[in-house]
Design a protein around this motif. Structure first.
Motif, PDB file in Angstrom:
ATOM      1  N   MET A   1     -42.424 -26.355 -23.783  1.00  0.00           N
ATOM      2  CA  MET A   1     -42.556 -27.392 -22.867  1.00  0.00           C
ATOM      3  C   MET A   1     -41.584 -28.559 -22.792  1.00  0.00           C
ATOM      4  SD  MET A   1     -44.826 -28.977 -20.912  1.00  0.00           S
ATOM      5  CE  MET A   1     -43.544 -30.415 -20.107  1.00  0.00           C
ATOM      6  N   ARG A   2     -41.310 -28.966 -24.181  1.00  0.00           N
ATOM      7  CA  ARG A   2     -40.095 -29.858 -24.131  1.00  0.00           C
ATOM      8  C   ARG A   2     -38.863 -29.308 -23.378  1.00  0.00           C
ATOM      9  NH1 ARG A   2     -42.007 -33.847 -27.309  1.00  0.00           N
ATOM     10  NH2 ARG A   2     -43.452 -33.245 -28.814  1.00  0.00           N
ATOM     11  N   SER A   3     -38.422 -28.015 -23.597  1.00  0.00           N
ATOM     12  CA  SER A   3     -37.330 -27.407 -22.909  1.00  0.00           C
ATOM     13  C   SER A   3     -37.351 -27.618 -21.450  1.00  0.00           C
ATOM     14  CB  SER A   3     -36.905 -26.323 -23.327  1.00  0.00           C
ATOM     15  OG  SER A   3     -37.985 -25.227 -22.843  1.00  0.00           O
ATOM     16  N   ARG A   4     -38.585 -27.167 -21.000  1.00  0.00           N
ATOM     17  CA  ARG A   4     -38.858 -27.407 -19.532  1.00  0.00           C
ATOM     18  C   ARG A   4     -38.796 -28.861 -18.841  1.00  0.00           C
ATOM     19  NH1 ARG A   4     -40.387 -23.276 -16.485  1.00  0.00           N
ATOM     20  NH2 ARG A   4     -42.027 -24.767 -15.229  1.00  0.00           N
ATOM     21  N   TYR A   5     -39.359 -29.693 -19.607  1.00  0.00           N
ATOM     22  CA  TYR A   5     -39.049 -31.133 -19.266  1.00  0.00           C
ATOM     23  C   TYR A   5     -37.766 -31.474 -19.296  1.00  0.00           C
ATOM     24  CZ  TYR A   5     -38.643 -35.987 -19.496  1.00  0.00           C
ATOM     25  OH  TYR A   5     -38.298 -37.398 -19.192  1.00  0.00           O
ATOM     26  N   THR A   6     -36.923 -31.258 -20.233  1.00  0.00           N
ATOM     27  CA  THR A   6     -35.512 -31.300 -20.192  1.00  0.00           C
ATOM     28  C   THR A   6     -34.783 -30.478 -19.021  1.00  0.00           C
ATOM     29  OG1 THR A   6     -35.324 -31.403 -22.694  1.00  0.00           O
ATOM     30  CG2 THR A   6     -33.377 -31.262 -21.646  1.00  0.00           C
ATOM     31  N   ALA A   7     -35.231 -29.374 -18.862  1.00  0.00           N
ATOM     32  CA  ALA A   7     -34.576 -28.592 -17.712  1.00  0.00           C
ATOM     33  C   ALA A   7     -34.789 -29.569 -16.284  1.00  0.00           C
ATOM     34  CB  ALA A   7     -35.110 -27.447 -17.612  1.00  0.00           C
ATOM     35  N   TYR A   8     -36.024 -30.125 -16.188  1.00  0.00           N
ATOM     36  CA  TYR A   8     -36.095 -30.889 -14.860  1.00  0.00           C
ATOM     37  C   TYR A   8     -35.511 -32.096 -14.752  1.00  0.00           C
ATOM     38  CZ  TYR A   8     -40.241 -28.231 -12.805  1.00  0.00           C
ATOM     39  OH  TYR A   8     -41.071 -27.210 -12.265  1.00  0.00           O
ATOM     40  N   ALA A   9     -35.369 -32.857 -15.949  1.00  0.00           N
ATOM     41  CA  ALA A   9     -34.462 -34.137 -16.018  1.00  0.00           C
ATOM     42  C   ALA A   9     -32.961 -33.663 -15.959  1.00  0.00           C
ATOM     43  CB  ALA A   9     -34.716 -34.666 -17.386  1.00  0.00           C
ATOM     44  N   MET A  10     -32.679 -32.626 -16.346  1.00  0.00           N
ATOM     45  CA  MET A  10     -31.127 -32.133 -16.253  1.00  0.00           C
ATOM     46  C   MET A  10     -30.797 -31.334 -14.773  1.00  0.00           C
ATOM     47  SD  MET A  10     -29.992 -33.519 -18.935  1.00  0.00           S
ATOM     48  CE  MET A  10     -28.329 -33.093 -18.982  1.00  0.00           C
ATOM     49  N   GLY A  11     -31.763 -30.976 -14.191  1.00  0.00           N
ATOM     50  CA  GLY A  11     -31.586 -30.409 -12.943  1.00  0.00           C
ATOM     51  C   GLY A  11     -31.257 -28.970 -13.230  1.00  0.00           C
ATOM     52  N   SER A  12     -31.790 -28.492 -14.138  1.00  0.00           N
ATOM     53  CA  SER A  12     -31.432 -27.029 -14.621  1.00  0.00           C
ATOM     54  C   SER A  12     -32.481 -25.889 -14.037  1.00  0.00           C
ATOM     55  CB  SER A  12     -31.251 -26.718 -16.039  1.00  0.00           C
ATOM     56  OG  SER A  12     -31.073 -25.491 -16.449  1.00  0.00           O
ATOM     57  N   GLY A  13     -32.357 -25.607 -12.841  1.00  0.00           N
ATOM     58  CA  GLY A  13     -33.231 -24.483 -12.175  1.00  0.00           C
ATOM     59  C   GLY A  13     -33.102 -23.204 -12.922  1.00  0.00           C
ATOM     60  N   ASP A  14     -32.086 -23.013 -13.335  1.00  0.00           N
ATOM     61  CA  ASP A  14     -31.877 -21.661 -14.180  1.00  0.00           C
ATOM     62  C   ASP A  14     -32.852 -21.507 -15.244  1.00  0.00           C
ATOM     63  OD1 ASP A  14     -29.972 -20.748 -12.116  1.00  0.00           O
ATOM     64  OD2 ASP A  14     -28.229 -21.170 -13.456  1.00  0.00           O
ATOM     65  N   HIS A  15     -32.779 -22.653 -16.153  1.00  0.00           N
ATOM     66  CA  HIS A  15     -33.679 -22.555 -17.137  1.00  0.00           C
ATOM     67  C   HIS A  15     -35.251 -22.463 -16.595  1.00  0.00           C
ATOM     68  CE1 HIS A  15     -35.066 -23.208 -21.395  1.00  0.00           C
ATOM     69  NE2 HIS A  15     -35.794 -23.944 -20.800  1.00  0.00           N
ATOM     70  N   LEU A  16     -35.582 -23.155 -15.853  1.00  0.00           N
ATOM     71  CA  LEU A  16     -36.906 -23.285 -15.332  1.00  0.00           C
ATOM     72  C   LEU A  16     -37.353 -21.707 -14.726  1.00  0.00           C
ATOM     73  CD1 LEU A  16     -36.967 -26.472 -13.254  1.00  0.00           C
ATOM     74  CD2 LEU A  16     -38.076 -26.088 -15.726  1.00  0.00           C
ATOM     75  N   PHE A  17     -36.284 -21.105 -13.940  1.00  0.00           N
ATOM     76  CA  PHE A  17     -36.707 -19.844 -13.768  1.00  0.00           C
ATOM     77  C   PHE A  17     -36.774 -18.955 -14.963  1.00  0.00           C
ATOM     78  CE2 PHE A  17     -35.306 -15.411 -12.057  1.00  0.00           C
ATOM     79  CZ  PHE A  17     -36.150 -15.508 -10.872  1.00  0.00           C
ATOM     80  N   ARG A  18     -36.066 -19.003 -15.798  1.00  0.00           N
ATOM     81  CA  ARG A  18     -35.884 -18.086 -16.860  1.00  0.00           C
ATOM     82  C   ARG A  18     -37.340 -18.202 -17.951  1.00  0.00           C
ATOM     83  NH1 ARG A  18     -30.863 -19.756 -17.655  1.00  0.00           N
ATOM     84  NH2 ARG A  18     -31.256 -20.809 -19.587  1.00  0.00           N
ATOM     85  N   THR A  19     -37.729 -19.537 -17.674  1.00  0.00           N
ATOM     86  CA  THR A  19     -39.230 -19.735 -18.784  1.00  0.00           C
ATOM     87  C   THR A  19     -40.253 -19.724 -17.850  1.00  0.00           C
ATOM     88  OG1 THR A  19     -38.653 -22.302 -18.319  1.00  0.00           O
ATOM     89  CG2 THR A  19     -37.720 -21.216 -20.436  1.00  0.00           C
ATOM     90  N   TRP A  20     -40.529 -19.330 -16.554  1.00  0.00           N
ATOM     91  CA  TRP A  20     -41.484 -19.428 -15.747  1.00  0.00           C
ATOM     92  C   TRP A  20     -41.791 -17.853 -15.703  1.00  0.00           C
ATOM     93  CZ3 TRP A  20     -41.681 -23.572 -11.550  1.00  0.00           C
ATOM     94  CH2 TRP A  20     -43.040 -23.470 -11.192  1.00  0.00           C
ATOM     95  N   HIS A  21     -43.224 -17.351 -15.876  1.00  0.00           N
ATOM     96  CA  HIS A  21     -43.660 -16.304 -15.748  1.00  0.00           C
ATOM     97  C   HIS A  21     -43.291 -15.474 -14.422  1.00  0.00           C
ATOM     98  CE1 HIS A  21     -46.232 -12.483 -16.279  1.00  0.00           C
ATOM     99  NE2 HIS A  21     -46.439 -12.922 -17.409  1.00  0.00           N
ATOM    100  N   PRO A  22     -43.048 -14.243 -14.424  1.00  0.00           N
ATOM    101  CA  PRO A  22     -42.504 -13.703 -13.139  1.00  0.00           C
ATOM    102  C   PRO A  22     -43.688 -13.751 -12.086  1.00  0.00           C
ATOM    103  CG  PRO A  22     -41.869 -12.287 -14.791  1.00  0.00           C
ATOM    104  CD  PRO A  22     -42.428 -13.510 -15.541  1.00  0.00           C
ATOM    105  N   ARG A  23     -44.755 -13.217 -12.714  1.00  0.00           N
ATOM    106  CA  ARG A  23     -46.134 -13.254 -11.933  1.00  0.00           C
ATOM    107  C   ARG A  23     -46.464 -14.442 -11.187  1.00  0.00           C
ATOM    108  NH1 ARG A  23     -50.146 -12.372 -15.740  1.00  0.00           N
ATOM    109  NH2 ARG A  23     -50.928 -14.454 -15.707  1.00  0.00           N
ATOM    110  N   THR A  24     -46.052 -15.628 -11.581  1.00  0.00           N
ATOM    111  CA  THR A  24     -46.731 -16.884 -11.202  1.00  0.00           C
ATOM    112  C   THR A  24     -45.252 -17.683 -10.633  1.00  0.00           C
ATOM    113  OG1 THR A  24     -46.738 -18.161 -13.198  1.00  0.00           O
ATOM    114  CG2 THR A  24     -48.499 -17.203 -12.454  1.00  0.00           C
ATOM    115  N   ARG A  25     -44.151 -17.452 -10.713  1.00  0.00           N
ATOM    116  CA  ARG A  25     -43.031 -18.231 -10.607  1.00  0.00           C
ATOM    117  C   ARG A  25     -42.661 -18.151  -8.712  1.00  0.00           C
ATOM    118  NH1 ARG A  25     -38.890 -15.420 -14.042  1.00  0.00           N
ATOM    119  NH2 ARG A  25     -38.419 -13.672 -12.747  1.00  0.00           N
ATOM    120  N   PRO A  26     -42.339 -19.060  -8.403  1.00  0.00           N
ATOM    121  CA  PRO A  26     -42.017 -19.147  -6.901  1.00  0.00           C
ATOM    122  C   PRO A  26     -40.562 -18.462  -6.826  1.00  0.00           C
ATOM    123  CG  PRO A  26     -41.738 -21.636  -7.822  1.00  0.00           C
ATOM    124  CD  PRO A  26     -42.232 -20.528  -8.808  1.00  0.00           C
ATOM    125  N   ALA A  27     -40.223 -18.130  -5.696  1.00  0.00           N
ATOM    126  CA  ALA A  27     -38.998 -17.339  -5.569  1.00  0.00           C
ATOM    127  C   ALA A  27     -37.805 -18.213  -5.672  1.00  0.00           C
ATOM    128  CB  ALA A  27     -38.641 -16.698  -4.033  1.00  0.00           C
TER     129      ALA A  27
END
Length: 98
Positions: A1-27
């Motif tokens: 959870m904390r790493s995803r918050y940091t990714a939003y704060a730092m603008g890291s879409g790549d990290h968000l993509f990698r930590t989002w389940h493929p079944r539910t993540r947007p394209a």
């Protein structure tokens, strides 16, 4: 959870993509560059230990946007569900709280 918050704060879409389940993540996952994330409060954690296959994190993430008279601020209050996949935690989805 904390790493995803940091990714939003730092603008890291790549990290968000990698930590989002493929079944539910947007394209396409691009953090909103107009928002500045200014704090995270973890409210509750259910499961999520080393031997668990799932967990829930309730949090409040604080943000602001704009400058001067147009400045706005707010809080995202969410209860997020995570699953362990391939030995790593991935985000499944959330229920937004008021």
């Amino acid at each position: 959870m904390r790493s995803r918050y940091t990714a939003y704060a730092m603008g890291s879409g790549d990290h968000l993509f990698r930590t989002w389940h493929p079944r539910t993540r947007p394209a396409d996952i691009e953090p909103d560059q107009a928002l500045t994330w200014i704090g995270l409060d973890v409210v509750d954690v259910v499961d999520g230990a080393a031997d668990d296959t799932g967990g829930i994190v309730e949090f409040r993430a604080h943000w602001r946007s704009g400058e001067g008279r147009s400045r706005q601020s707010g809080t995202l209050h969410e209860r997020s569900t995570f699953a362990r996949r391939g030995g790593r935690w991935v985000y499944l989805g959330a229920e937004t709280r008021v």
